[in-house]
Motif scaffolding. Structure first.
Motif, short mmCIF file in Angstrom:
data_model
loop_
_atom_site.label_atom_id
_atom_site.label_comp_id
_atom_site.label_asym_id
_atom_site.label_seq_id
_atom_site.Cartn_x
_atom_site.Cartn_y
_atom_site.Cartn_z
N SER A 29 -9.18 -12.55 -1.36
CA SER A 29 -7.93 -12.22 -0.65
C SER A 29 -7.26 -13.46 -0.06
O SER A 29 -6.06 -13.47 0.14
N THR A 32 -4.77 -15.07 -2.89
CA THR A 32 -3.95 -14.21 -3.75
C THR A 32 -2.45 -14.43 -3.60
O THR A 32 -1.71 -14.15 -4.53
N GLU A 36 0.03 -14.18 -6.77
CA GLU A 36 1.07 -13.15 -6.81
C GLU A 36 2.46 -13.77 -6.98
O GLU A 36 3.28 -13.25 -7.73
N GLY A 62 -12.58 -7.47 -3.42
CA GLY A 62 -11.59 -6.40 -3.45
C GLY A 62 -10.17 -6.89 -3.24
O GLY A 62 -9.23 -6.42 -3.87
N GLY A 63 -10.01 -7.86 -2.35
CA GLY A 63 -8.68 -8.43 -2.11
C GLY A 63 -8.16 -9.17 -3.32
O GLY A 63 -6.97 -9.13 -3.62
N ARG A 66 -6.90 -6.81 -5.99
CA ARG A 66 -5.57 -6.26 -5.67
C ARG A 66 -4.47 -6.94 -6.47
O ARG A 66 -3.44 -6.35 -6.79
N VAL A 67 -4.68 -8.21 -6.84
CA VAL A 67 -3.70 -8.95 -7.63
C VAL A 67 -3.40 -8.22 -8.93
O VAL A 67 -2.26 -8.15 -9.37
N LEU A 69 -3.65 -4.96 -9.56
CA LEU A 69 -2.86 -3.76 -9.30
C LEU A 69 -1.40 -4.11 -9.00
O LEU A 69 -0.49 -3.42 -9.45
N THR A 70 -1.21 -5.18 -8.25
CA THR A 70 0.15 -5.63 -7.94
C THR A 70 0.88 -6.01 -9.22
O THR A 70 2.04 -5.66 -9.42
N ARG A 73 1.82 -2.87 -11.26
CA ARG A 73 2.97 -2.17 -10.66
C ARG A 73 4.28 -2.91 -10.94
O ARG A 73 5.32 -2.29 -11.14
#
Length: 81
Positions: A29, A32, A36, A62-63, A66-67, A69-70, A73
């Motif tokens: 995290s 990221t 991003e 986990g953080g 997240r990259v 998933l971002t 999306r």
């Protein structure tokens, strides 16, 4: 030829059909934000395919996950797979 997007050296050409994101080391995290931001720039050219190369990733928390998933999306409305 696919474009290559590295964690520290971001380079791609406008209009490329494929973007390959090569990550290395620990993806947590803490790091990221830069990834991003690079992804946002790469997706502006609306590539058909966005691929992640995780061969050199030694740790993913986990953080860091997240990259992905971002990116998913942000890519879906553009038609990028």
């Amino acid at each position: 030829m696919p474009r290559r997007l590295r964690r520290r050296a971001t380079r791609w050409s406008p209009g490329a059909q494929q973007v390959v994101v090569q990550l290395s080391g620990e993806v947590t995290s803490k790091g990221t934000e830069r990834i991003e931001e690079d992804l946002k720039h790469a997706l502006r050219s609306e590539p058909r395919l966005l691929e992640f190369d995780l061969l050199r990733v030694t740790y993913l928390d986990g953080g860091g996950a997240r990259v992905f998933l971002t990116a998913l999306r942000a890519a879906q409305p553009l038609g990028t797979r």
